[in-house]
Design a protein around this motif. Structure first.
Motif, PDB file in Angstrom:
ATOM      1  N   UNK A  14     -16.283   8.338   9.552  1.00  0.00           N
ATOM      2  CA  UNK A  14     -16.217   7.247  10.521  1.00  0.00           C
ATOM      3  C   UNK A  14     -17.103   7.562  11.712  1.00  0.00           C
ATOM      4  N   UNK A  15     -17.530   6.523  12.405  1.00  0.00           N
ATOM      5  CA  UNK A  15     -18.445   6.692  13.533  1.00  0.00           C
ATOM      6  C   UNK A  15     -17.772   6.750  14.888  1.00  0.00           C
ATOM      7  N   UNK A  16     -16.485   6.409  14.964  1.00  0.00           N
ATOM      8  CA  UNK A  16     -15.805   6.381  16.256  1.00  0.00           C
ATOM      9  C   UNK A  16     -14.389   6.930  16.127  1.00  0.00           C
ATOM     10  N   UNK A  17     -13.876   7.446  17.239  1.00  0.00           N
ATOM     11  CA  UNK A  17     -12.552   8.060  17.255  1.00  0.00           C
ATOM     12  C   UNK A  17     -11.450   7.048  16.954  1.00  0.00           C
ATOM     13  N   UNK A  18     -11.567   5.840  17.513  1.00  0.00           N
ATOM     14  CA  UNK A  18     -10.516   4.841  17.277  1.00  0.00           C
ATOM     15  C   UNK A  18     -10.484   4.397  15.815  1.00  0.00           C
ATOM     16  N   UNK A  19     -11.626   4.403  15.146  1.00  0.00           N
ATOM     17  CA  UNK A  19     -11.657   4.081  13.717  1.00  0.00           C
ATOM     18  C   UNK A  19     -10.900   5.138  12.913  1.00  0.00           C
ATOM     19  N   UNK A  38     -10.685  15.290  10.901  1.00  0.00           N
ATOM     20  CA  UNK A  38     -11.614  16.194  11.564  1.00  0.00           C
ATOM     21  C   UNK A  38     -12.368  15.413  12.626  1.00  0.00           C
ATOM     22  N   UNK A  39     -12.406  15.986  13.833  1.00  0.00           N
ATOM     23  CA  UNK A  39     -12.997  15.302  14.970  1.00  0.00           C
ATOM     24  C   UNK A  39     -13.714  16.316  15.848  1.00  0.00           C
ATOM     25  N   UNK A  40     -14.803  15.921  16.522  1.00  0.00           N
ATOM     26  CA  UNK A  40     -15.493  16.866  17.402  1.00  0.00           C
ATOM     27  C   UNK A  40     -14.749  17.110  18.712  1.00  0.00           C
ATOM     28  N   UNK A  41     -13.744  16.311  19.018  1.00  0.00           N
ATOM     29  CA  UNK A  41     -12.953  16.487  20.235  1.00  0.00           C
ATOM     30  C   UNK A  41     -11.534  15.992  19.988  1.00  0.00           C
ATOM     31  N   UNK A 143     -18.588  18.463  13.948  1.00  0.00           N
ATOM     32  CA  UNK A 143     -18.497  19.180  15.212  1.00  0.00           C
ATOM     33  C   UNK A 143     -19.364  18.562  16.303  1.00  0.00           C
ATOM     34  N   UNK A 144     -20.060  17.460  15.984  1.00  0.00           N
ATOM     35  CA  UNK A 144     -20.910  16.853  17.012  1.00  0.00           C
ATOM     36  C   UNK A 144     -20.594  15.381  17.273  1.00  0.00           C
ATOM     37  N   UNK A 145     -20.699  14.523  16.246  1.00  0.00           N
ATOM     38  CA  UNK A 145     -20.564  13.093  16.549  1.00  0.00           C
ATOM     39  C   UNK A 145     -19.936  12.251  15.439  1.00  0.00           C
ATOM     40  N   UNK A 146     -19.314  12.860  14.456  1.00  0.00           N
ATOM     41  CA  UNK A 146     -18.693  12.094  13.375  1.00  0.00           C
ATOM     42  C   UNK A 146     -17.224  12.462  13.232  1.00  0.00           C
ATOM     43  N   UNK A 147     -16.479  11.565  12.601  1.00  0.00           N
ATOM     44  CA  UNK A 147     -15.041  11.707  12.427  1.00  0.00           C
ATOM     45  C   UNK A 147     -14.736  11.533  10.946  1.00  0.00           C
ATOM     46  N   UNK A 148     -13.913  12.444  10.405  1.00  0.00           N
ATOM     47  CA  UNK A 148     -13.671  12.457   8.970  1.00  0.00           C
ATOM     48  C   UNK A 148     -12.179  12.421   8.665  1.00  0.00           C
ATOM     49  N   UNK A 168     -12.196   2.773   0.915  1.00  0.00           N
ATOM     50  CA  UNK A 168     -13.329   1.848   1.068  1.00  0.00           C
ATOM     51  C   UNK A 168     -12.921   0.631   1.894  1.00  0.00           C
ATOM     52  N   UNK A 169     -11.669   0.215   1.802  1.00  0.00           N
ATOM     53  CA  UNK A 169     -11.180  -0.922   2.575  1.00  0.00           C
ATOM     54  C   UNK A 169     -11.111  -0.614   4.071  1.00  0.00           C
ATOM     55  N   UNK A 170     -11.167   0.659   4.444  1.00  0.00           N
ATOM     56  CA  UNK A 170     -11.132   1.049   5.851  1.00  0.00           C
ATOM     57  C   UNK A 170     -12.514   0.988   6.506  1.00  0.00           C
ATOM     58  N   UNK A 171     -13.532   0.599   5.752  1.00  0.00           N
ATOM     59  CA  UNK A 171     -14.920   0.469   6.211  1.00  0.00           C
ATOM     60  C   UNK A 171     -15.501   1.762   6.778  1.00  0.00           C
ATOM     61  N   UNK A 172     -15.492   2.829   5.990  1.00  0.00           N
ATOM     62  CA  UNK A 172     -16.095   4.067   6.480  1.00  0.00           C
ATOM     63  C   UNK A 172     -17.619   4.001   6.386  1.00  0.00           C
ATOM     64  N   UNK A 173     -18.302   4.881   7.107  1.00  0.00           N
ATOM     65  CA  UNK A 173     -19.761   4.968   7.000  1.00  0.00           C
ATOM     66  C   UNK A 173     -20.151   5.496   5.630  1.00  0.00           C
TER      67      UNK A 173
END
Length: 180
Positions: A14-19, A38-41, A143-148, A168-173
Motif C-alpha cells: 500500500x502507498x499510505x498508512x491509512x490504507x 510492516x510500516x516505515x513508522x 523501511x522508507x515509504x511503503x506499507x505492507x 485484491x479488493x483492498x486495491x493494493x499497489x
C-alpha cells in the motif's frame, strides 16, 4: 507436497498508512488471524488492529524466573548453612535468614530479567537469520515509504484464490506471493 506448503503467504503493498490500517481492519473483520503489517513508522491503532488483547505472555515467565531465582538461592543458602555444613558461631542460629535475603533478592531480579529476555526473544521468533520477505525486492521500501500487509499461509482462513481475491479488493499497489 502441495503448492500451499511452499508458500509463506500473500503480501499486499500500500502507498499510505491509512490504507494499511483499513486493510488490517478489513482482514480482522474477515477473521484472518495470522497477519503482519510492516510500516516505515508507527501508525496509531495498528498494533491494536493487528492483535487485539495479546501481550505475548512475558510476565508469567518473568514471575517464574523470579520465583526460581530467589527461591532457589534462598534454598541453596539455607541448605548449605543448616544441613550440609553447619557452623556454630557465637551461639547464633544456623538459619540466619536476614543474612540470606540480599543474595536471594539479587537472584530474584536476575532470574526475572533472564526469563523475561528469553520469553521476549521466543515470542518474537528470534533469532531468525532469514525471513522469506527478504527475497521480495519491493519489500526493501518497507523501511522508507511503503506499507505492507502479509497474510500467512498457515492462517486457518487462508485459501490461495479466496485470499488473493480478498486482498485484491483492498486495491493494493501490488500483490505478491511469498515463497517459504
Amino acid at each position: 507436497m502441495s503448492d500451499d506448503a511452499r508458500i509463506h503467504g500473500l503480501l499486499a503493498e500500500f502507498g499510505a498508512a491509512d490504507e494499511l490500517l483499513r486493510a488490517v481492519e478489513r482482514a480482522r473483520a474477515e477473521r484472518y488471524s495470522a497477519i503482519e503489517a510492516f510500516s516505515p513508522f508507527p501508525i496509531d491503532g495498528l498494533a491494536e488492529a493487528i492483535a487485539p488483547g495479546t501481550h505475548g505472555g512475558v510476565a508469567p515467565w518473568m514471575l517464574a524466573g523470579a520465583v526460581l531465582g530467589g527461591g532457589g538461592t534462598y534454598l541453596l543458602e539455607w541448605y548449605s548453612a543448616v544441613i550440609d555444613y553447619p557452623i556454630l558461631v557465637g551461639g547464633r542460629p544456623l538459619n540466619s535468614w536476614p543474612a540470606f535475603l540480599p543474595p536471594a533478592i539479587e537472584m530474584t531480579v536476575l532470574g526475572a530479567v533472564i526469563f523475561g529476555v528469553l520469553a521476549m526473544l521466543i515470542a518474537n521468533g528470534l533469532p531468525r537469520l532469514h525471513h522469506p520477505l527478504f527475497g521480495i525486492a519491493a519489500f526493501e521500501r518497507a523501511s522508507s515509504d511503503r506499507f505492507f500487509l502479509l497474510v500467512h499461509a498457515d492462517d486457518p482462513r487462508y485459501q490461495r484464490e479466496r485470499t488473493r481475491a480478498f486482498l485484491a479488493a483492498l486495491s493494493p499497489l501490488s500483490l505478491t506471493e511469498v515463497a517459504a
